[in-house]
Design a protein around this motif. Sequence first.
Motif, PDB file in Angstrom:
ATOM      1  N   ALA A 409       0.833  -1.200   0.000  1.00 38.09           N
ATOM      2  CA  ALA A 409       0.000   0.000   0.000  1.00 38.09           C
ATOM      3  C   ALA A 409       0.869   1.253   0.000  1.00 38.09           C
ATOM      4  CB  ALA A 409      -0.929  -0.009   1.215  1.00 38.09           C
ATOM      5  N   ALA A 410       1.946   1.217   0.777  1.00 35.18           N
ATOM      6  CA  ALA A 410       2.847   2.371   0.823  1.00 35.18           C
ATOM      7  C   ALA A 410       3.514   2.610  -0.528  1.00 35.18           C
ATOM      8  CB  ALA A 410       3.903   2.156   1.904  1.00 35.18           C
ATOM      9  N   GLN A 411       3.713   1.539  -1.294  1.00 33.95           N
ATOM     10  CA  GLN A 411       4.359   1.649  -2.600  1.00 33.95           C
ATOM     11  C   GLN A 411       3.345   1.830  -3.736  1.00 33.95           C
ATOM     12  OE1 GLN A 411       6.721  -1.919  -2.786  1.00 33.95           O
ATOM     13  NE2 GLN A 411       7.798  -1.415  -0.895  1.00 33.95           N
ATOM     14  N   GLU A 412       2.083   2.000  -3.385  1.00 33.03           N
ATOM     15  CA  GLU A 412       1.008   2.249  -4.340  1.00 33.03           C
ATOM     16  C   GLU A 412       0.780   1.097  -5.314  1.00 33.03           C
ATOM     17  OE1 GLU A 412       2.327   6.048  -5.954  1.00 33.03           O
ATOM     18  OE2 GLU A 412       0.826   7.057  -4.707  1.00 33.03           O
ATOM     19  N   VAL A 413       0.958  -0.118  -4.806  1.00 35.13           N
ATOM     20  CA  VAL A 413       0.603  -1.302  -5.588  1.00 35.13           C
ATOM     21  C   VAL A 413      -0.838  -1.694  -5.290  1.00 35.13           C
ATOM     22  CG1 VAL A 413       1.152  -3.735  -6.051  1.00 35.13           C
ATOM     23  CG2 VAL A 413       2.996  -2.086  -5.637  1.00 35.13           C
ATOM     24  N   ILE A 414      -1.247  -1.548  -4.015  1.00 31.83           N
ATOM     25  CA  ILE A 414      -2.636  -1.749  -3.633  1.00 31.83           C
ATOM     26  C   ILE A 414      -3.124  -0.484  -2.936  1.00 31.83           C
ATOM     27  CG2 ILE A 414      -2.368  -4.247  -3.424  1.00 31.83           C
ATOM     28  CD1 ILE A 414      -2.304  -3.893  -0.380  1.00 31.83           C
ATOM     29  N   GLU A 415      -4.432  -0.337  -2.869  1.00 31.99           N
ATOM     30  CA  GLU A 415      -5.017   0.852  -2.251  1.00 31.99           C
ATOM     31  C   GLU A 415      -4.783   0.851  -0.745  1.00 31.99           C
ATOM     32  OE1 GLU A 415      -6.399   3.443  -3.462  1.00 31.99           O
ATOM     33  OE2 GLU A 415      -7.159   2.979  -5.469  1.00 31.99           O
ATOM     34  N   GLY A 416      -4.336   1.964  -0.216  1.00 37.13           N
ATOM     35  CA  GLY A 416      -4.213   2.094   1.220  1.00 37.13           C
ATOM     36  C   GLY A 416      -5.586   2.084   1.866  1.00 37.13           C
ATOM     37  N   GLY A 417      -5.725   1.365   2.972  1.00 35.61           N
ATOM     38  CA  GLY A 417      -7.015   1.278   3.643  1.00 35.61           C
ATOM     39  C   GLY A 417      -7.945   0.253   3.053  1.00 35.61           C
ATOM     40  N   SER A 418      -7.530  -0.376   1.932  1.00 30.35           N
ATOM     41  CA  SER A 418      -8.403  -1.357   1.280  1.00 30.35           C
ATOM     42  C   SER A 418      -8.091  -2.778   1.706  1.00 30.35           C
ATOM     43  CB  SER A 418      -8.243  -1.264  -0.245  1.00 30.35           C
ATOM     44  OG  SER A 418      -7.007  -1.850  -0.646  1.00 30.35           O
ATOM     45  N   TYR A 419      -7.021  -2.967   2.443  1.00 24.25           N
ATOM     46  CA  TYR A 419      -6.539  -4.334   2.649  1.00 24.25           C
ATOM     47  C   TYR A 419      -6.861  -4.857   4.046  1.00 24.25           C
ATOM     48  CZ  TYR A 419      -2.667  -1.966   5.051  1.00 24.25           C
ATOM     49  OH  TYR A 419      -1.921  -1.195   5.898  1.00 24.25           O
ATOM     50  N   SER A 420      -6.981  -6.170   4.105  1.00 26.14           N
ATOM     51  CA  SER A 420      -7.159  -6.846   5.390  1.00 26.14           C
ATOM     52  C   SER A 420      -6.814  -8.315   5.205  1.00 26.14           C
ATOM     53  CB  SER A 420      -8.600  -6.707   5.899  1.00 26.14           C
ATOM     54  OG  SER A 420      -9.510  -7.312   4.990  1.00 26.14           O
ATOM     55  N   ILE A 444      -8.907 -15.206   4.672  1.00 26.31           N
ATOM     56  CA  ILE A 444      -9.354 -14.308   3.610  1.00 26.31           C
ATOM     57  C   ILE A 444      -8.399 -13.123   3.601  1.00 26.31           C
ATOM     58  CG2 ILE A 444     -11.130 -12.701   2.845  1.00 26.31           C
ATOM     59  CD1 ILE A 444     -13.213 -14.616   3.929  1.00 26.31           C
ATOM     60  N   THR A 445      -7.794 -12.866   2.438  1.00 28.83           N
ATOM     61  CA  THR A 445      -6.937 -11.691   2.262  1.00 28.83           C
ATOM     62  C   THR A 445      -7.598 -10.801   1.225  1.00 28.83           C
ATOM     63  OG1 THR A 445      -4.973 -13.039   2.708  1.00 28.83           O
ATOM     64  CG2 THR A 445      -4.616 -10.874   1.728  1.00 28.83           C
ATOM     65  N   ALA A 446      -7.938  -9.591   1.627  1.00 25.38           N
ATOM     66  CA  ALA A 446      -8.646  -8.671   0.737  1.00 25.38           C
ATOM     67  C   ALA A 446      -7.780  -7.447   0.450  1.00 25.38           C
ATOM     68  CB  ALA A 446      -9.957  -8.235   1.381  1.00 25.38           C
ATOM     69  N   PHE A 447      -7.794  -7.001  -0.786  1.00 22.12           N
ATOM     70  CA  PHE A 447      -7.058  -5.796  -1.171  1.00 22.12           C
ATOM     71  C   PHE A 447      -7.563  -5.335  -2.526  1.00 22.12           C
ATOM     72  CE2 PHE A 447      -4.715  -9.631  -2.214  1.00 22.12           C
ATOM     73  CZ  PHE A 447      -4.530  -9.513  -3.583  1.00 22.12           C
TER      74      PHE A 447
END
Length: 463
Positions: A409-420, A444-447
């Motif tokens: 998320a910090a590297q802008e590969v996935i949305e920040g705040g979207s993952y769990s 379950i891994t969500a992003f």
Amino acid sequence: MKPFVEGRHEAQAGVFSRFDMVVQNAVAEGARGIIAMPFKSDWGPVKEFVELTAFSDAKEIFGEGQTARLLRVAFWGNPLAVKAYRIASSKLAKAKLALDTIEIEALYAGTRGNKFQITIRPTLADPAKKELILTEDALQLESIIFGSISELIEIANDSAYIRVKKTGEEMPVDASGQALTGGHSGEDVTTTEYSEFLNALAAEYANRFVLDGVKDEAIKQMCIQYEKEQRQTGKLIKFDTGGMDALTIDYYGVTNIKQWAKKDGIKYEPEEVAVYASAAAASCPLNESLAQKVTPFDEVQKLDNVALNKAIKEGNLCFIQEGRTVKFSTPVNTMTTIKNLDSVITLDPEADVDAVIRTLQKIKIIEAADYIFEAQDKLFQKPISKANTEARRLATAQEMKDKLLAPLAAQEVIEGGSYSCYPNPDYHGPEPKKNTHKDEQYYITAFTLIDAAEKIYNQNKAS
């Protein structure tokens, strides 16, 4: 990592995962860098992978004969490494020279050895010793001073060019410019040799693989089938090819080049351009896209706007030219329908099919998804053989967030705040809905994967 199939309890220990596509129509259209490549050459190790990190190494080990020249093209794409695999037919042979009491043999099989010439003469400093001089095209490659055949053999064992065998007891007679002969590069390869490469590749790690400019449709089709089979067993590799009908391939793990290109007056067919594209795709940062990236080519086969749009919609990776600069156009793979989706990627019942296709067509998206899969595999290996408790499952999920998802998320590969990441409540909740064995864990891994901006629309309002 092997695909996770709902309801199937595996007999083998390991990590099983899948990628559920829940892309809605509101989702925008959709650095590693190791590629593997077979090739033919006149020198170098045969039927084994040699990991190269610079073209200078490739040239020193294999030369640039036959399709080894395409290793240079691969390094234009700035890969982390190229796993090079020299193929050859059964005609492969080493060049040799038999003298009175020794036999000199080229270190590697191939026609390069036929250029070697041997001179043996007494040394000026010590007449009891002799000097073996090895030349290639009048260039001295090596000089060995020896006082006995045993000493010659021992020193030659460290040579980068020849080996020496003893056939008699006396010091060899003098020789002047005698050539090694009989070397054959085994260049008349068939589907068999490429099949051997694929079998060897199954045990290697690489992000992508590509052929050495092969035009044979049967060999390309064999590679496509191999690609599909490997992904279904959990080996997340991609295949790059050229000169094919992308619509008939229709698979997210295969990229097809449609155009030829030139550099410094040298023409590269689509199958050869694929070598560069493979390396460029593998090495592109996960938070960037190949779109509009400048290539080393200075000319490319022209497609008008209508033909270019058609080619992209059919699943071809295309290029555009601006002056003497050649750039990538929209970087897509060959997927145009969902008919060839496999067990690695499944569709949520609520998914928008068109949005899924647009997303999975993107080379960047598949690269990012594969990266996450592979990283998950390493992290999920850690709890195996440990106690299967709620505390450990929660700790594993937290580590997934801290060590993988947060950095992405910090590297802008996935949305920040979207993952769990959390233990699947259907199996591990207070009232589980599905049966689980005592040695099983479900997560379950969500992003949300971030695509790159590839199309910019601007409306000017002048007054």
